[in-house]
Motif scaffolding. Structure first.
Motif, mmCIF file in Angstrom:
data_model
loop_
_atom_site.group_PDB
_atom_site.id
_atom_site.type_symbol
_atom_site.label_atom_id
_atom_site.label_comp_id
_atom_site.label_asym_id
_atom_site.label_seq_id
_atom_site.Cartn_x
_atom_site.Cartn_y
_atom_site.Cartn_z
ATOM 1 N N ILE A 164 0.854 -1.190 0.000
ATOM 2 C CA ILE A 164 0.000 0.000 0.000
ATOM 3 C C ILE A 164 0.890 1.240 0.000
ATOM 4 O O ILE A 164 2.089 1.170 0.275
ATOM 5 C CB ILE A 164 -0.970 0.038 1.211
ATOM 6 N N HIS B 136 -5.649 0.189 -3.030
ATOM 7 C CA HIS B 136 -5.950 1.408 -2.281
ATOM 8 C C HIS B 136 -7.056 1.147 -1.276
ATOM 9 O O HIS B 136 -7.386 2.016 -0.474
ATOM 10 C CB HIS B 136 -6.429 2.505 -3.249
ATOM 11 N N ASN B 137 -7.669 -0.021 -1.399
ATOM 12 C CA ASN B 137 -8.835 -0.301 -0.577
ATOM 13 C C ASN B 137 -8.399 -0.981 0.723
ATOM 14 O O ASN B 137 -8.116 -2.171 0.752
ATOM 15 C CB ASN B 137 -9.792 -1.194 -1.375
ATOM 16 N N MET B 138 -8.331 -0.198 1.812
ATOM 17 C CA MET B 138 -7.794 -0.717 3.069
ATOM 18 C C MET B 138 -8.601 -1.890 3.633
ATOM 19 O O MET B 138 -8.013 -2.886 4.059
ATOM 20 C CB MET B 138 -7.675 0.413 4.112
ATOM 21 N N TRP C 256 -6.857 -5.358 4.538
ATOM 22 C CA TRP C 256 -6.866 -5.923 5.898
ATOM 23 C C TRP C 256 -7.585 -7.274 5.943
ATOM 24 O O TRP C 256 -7.348 -8.070 6.805
ATOM 25 C CB TRP C 256 -7.489 -4.909 6.873
ATOM 26 N N MET D 82 -6.392 -0.183 10.455
ATOM 27 C CA MET D 82 -6.334 0.555 9.189
ATOM 28 C C MET D 82 -5.914 1.996 9.393
ATOM 29 O O MET D 82 -5.143 2.541 8.591
ATOM 30 C CB MET D 82 -7.711 0.536 8.526
ATOM 31 N N GLY E 58 -2.289 2.188 9.775
ATOM 32 C CA GLY E 58 -1.659 1.919 8.477
ATOM 33 C C GLY E 58 -1.661 3.154 7.594
ATOM 34 O O GLY E 58 -0.642 3.517 7.002
ATOM 35 N N VAL E 59 -2.813 3.808 7.525
ATOM 36 C CA VAL E 59 -2.924 5.003 6.685
ATOM 37 C C VAL E 59 -2.038 6.113 7.239
ATOM 38 O O VAL E 59 -1.396 6.857 6.482
ATOM 39 C CB VAL E 59 -4.402 5.463 6.595
#
Lengths: 275, 339
Positions: free
Chosen positions: A59, A230-232, A236, A261, A264-265
């Protein structure tokens, strides 16, 4: 180098039933990959290890070097520095065909499928099988029946129920079914590593679920999967480990259980440092 | 297959309306619409004049369409790759004048003259292919340019004069030889064209090369990413088309009884007409040679049927024009096919 160092995450962060994956040697390793585009540093010494039966998500924000990293691993770019090892042997990929020949298949975001051709033809495109005997060797006749049967097996191995007729043209399929065809194509033919670039970006909720199930099935089938997304929530849900790219470097590796998440972001955007 | 998936398949089948069913059918078999048109025209013209279905009339029909039907095979290959060939006629004339002039003026042996003529056509097609793949020019522009270039070379080389059959060796005139098959009279040229349809049809539907031709025409980028050598496929298509035009040149000499640089001026548009009426998509990736053969025969059927019915030939022009527009509209509709 110890397993712990290669994993880049504490083994405790991996669920117990998945730890056996990491007992083997890594299937694909990259060390200090670097590439520049003029003055822009695309990759600044990125390393990664990918294990058989693992889903490694990559990511990162736009321009963080996700695609560049993947392109270096699949032969679309030739890294200027660093080495790539496949099953312990150093490899150099000059063109994507080199990587494909070595067992690394890529499913591109724009889905490299031919709408007018049927499913079996798409699975076997550019590696068609001919009939046995003079029909195949002299007349170069295709083994259509055999390819259809083997295509059906390949699709079944991914647990795809919605595709039955291998003679159906791909343009009559839904987006999710087309994605399944592209993934089935990548996973068949003895490939070892499957790279998926944003496989759920264009799909609805239900279709995304079936693609995620397919990714889990790839892992069950013993393939190594690299997932760029891009889709967390999707990352996950299916990833074993998550490699975070930031500004051309690796900002760290986490697991879905060690970080949520939001964290992470935060690492991805630089709001937080991985300690 | 499990019961649930059967039920799902059953469900998806039931959702199709009759129009969608036709759409799917035509989508899978693009030659069905020209076949329907041919059956209808045959019924109408045989009702207007009973002699239309007579073996000699039908034999004449085939002889009349043979050359255009042959050129249309090459045109089909190129249109399948989403290209177009405007230089069909000029390559044929160049090849034809090379064969005839070598044999008549330079006293070259007939077989060798034919081989050189065909080689010139292959070279001309290859040049088109190089300009399309290596210089990256659109096929329309490439062949518009080579249309003039090849025509000029043919006229300069031959001095613009026709060469009559009495000055040509028997082998070159052989394609016009008539062979009786029951009540039908075929020429060697007609049989060659039918065989060529068989060979190219086989290559397109039964070999990997054929798959690659469709793939390159449908989505060149995806084909490349899948590992199809797209440039090599395109080069092979343009060269194969050249080979077919060379054979057409030989057949044209037999048919016309002369090699004339003004012989087949309408060949460009006639060949495209046959391909389009035959259901091959101008956007590439869909169609085939069976449809093209039907398309060429439909054009011939109008010519023959209207003259037997004593109707002005201008009606043929009108009918063909309508057919072209209908065929392309139908193709647009079929392309919107959905699951």
């Amino acid at each position: 180098m110890t397993t712990m160092e290669r994993l880049a995450v504490p083994l405790d962060d991996i669920p117990e039933d998945r730890r056996h994956v990491y007992e083997a040697e890594p299937l694909l390793s990259a060390r200090n990959l670097g590439i520049t585009f003029g003055r822009v540093v695309g990759l600044d010494g990125v390393s990664l290890d990918l294990y058989q039966g693992e889903v490694l998500a990559v990511i990162g924000d736009n321009g963080a070097g996700k695609s560049t990293l993947i392109k270096c691993l699949t032969g679309a770019y030739v890294p200027e520095t660093g080495e790539i090892y496949l099953a312990g042997n150093q490899v150099t990929f000059r063109v994507p065909q080199d990587a494909r020949a070595a067992g690394i298949e890529t499913v591109y975001q724009q889905l490299a499928v031919i709408p007018a051709l049927d499913i079996a033809s798409n699975l076997y495109l550019a590696r068609e099988e001919r009939r046995k005997g003079p029909l195949g060797s002299v007349l170069r006749m295709l083994d259509k029946k055999g390819m259809r049967e083997r295509a059906a097996t390949a699709v079944q191995n991914l647990g795809i129920q919605t595709i039955q007729n291998m003679g159906q043209a791909v343009e009559t399929l839904s987006g999710g079914q087309r994605q399944s065809v592209a993934v089935a194509r990548a996973a068949a033919f003895g490939s070892k590593v499957v790279v998926l670039d944003e496989p759920t970006a264009a799909l609805g909720v239900k279709e995304s679920t079936s693609v995620l199930n397919m990714i889990k099935q790839l892992r069950e089938n013993g393939l190594a999967v690299i997932l760029i997304s891009h889709n967390m929530p999707h990352v996950w849900e299916v990833a074993d480990r998550i490699l975070i790219q930031r500004l051309g470097s690796c900002a760290g590796v986490i697991t879905p259980s060690s970080h949520d998440m939001g964290e992470g972001v935060a690492i991805m955007t630089g709001a937080r440092k991985l300690t | 297959m499990t019961t649930t998936s059967n039920a799902a398949a059953e469900f998806s089948r039931r959702r199709l309306s009759p129009a969608q069913r036709i759409q799917h059918l035509l989508h899978a078999h693009p030659w069905l619409s020209p076949l329907l048109i041919l059956v209808l025209t045959t019924i109408v013209f045989s009702a207007l004049n009973g002699r239309y279905l007579a073996p000699n009339a039908q034999s004449l029909l085939l002889q009349q369409v043979a050359v255009v039907a042959c050129l249309a095979i090459g045109q089909t290959l190129i249109i399948l790759t989403a290209g177009i060939d405007l230089s069909v006629g000029s390559i044929t004339i160049l090849s034809m004048m090379t064969m005839a002039s070598l044999a008549a003026n330079s006293k070259v042996n007939g077989g060798l003259a034919i081989l050189i003529g065909i080689a010139v056509a292959v070279g001309a097609g290859f040049l088109n292919g190089i300009l399309v793949t290596k210089v990256n020019l659109p096929p329309f522009i490439v062949t518009l340019g080579t249309l003039s270039i090849f025509t000029a070379i043919a006229l300069l080389y031959s001095g613009g004069a026709s060469i009559q059959e009495d000055r040509l060796p028997d082998l070159i005139n052989w394609t016009g030889t008539s062979i009786a098959l029951g009540p039908f009279r075929f020429t060697v040229g007609v049989i060659m064209v039918l065989l060529l349809y068989g060979v190219v049809g086989f290559a397109l539907t039964q070999t990997a090369w054929g798959r690659h031709v469709f793939a390159v025409g449908d989505d060149p980028e995806s084909a490349r990413l899948s590992g199809v050598p797209t440039k090599r496929v395109l080069l092979s298509v343009y060269s194969a088309a050249g080979l077919i035009y060379g054979l057409a040149a030989w057949i044209q000499i037999g048919r016309a009884g002369a090699a004339s640089p003004n012989g087949i001026v309408d060949a460009n548009l006639d060949s495209i007409t046959a391909v389009v009426i035959g259901g091959t998509s101008l956007f590439g990736g869909r169609g085939g040679v069976i449809g093209t053969l039907l398309g060429a025969v439909i054009v011939g059927a109008f010519t023959l049927g209207l003259s037997l019915a004593g109707v002005d030939q201008q009606w043929r022009l009108l009918a063909i024009g309508v057919l072209i527009i209908v065929a392309v509209s139908l193709d647009q509709w079929i392309r919107r096919v959905k699951a």
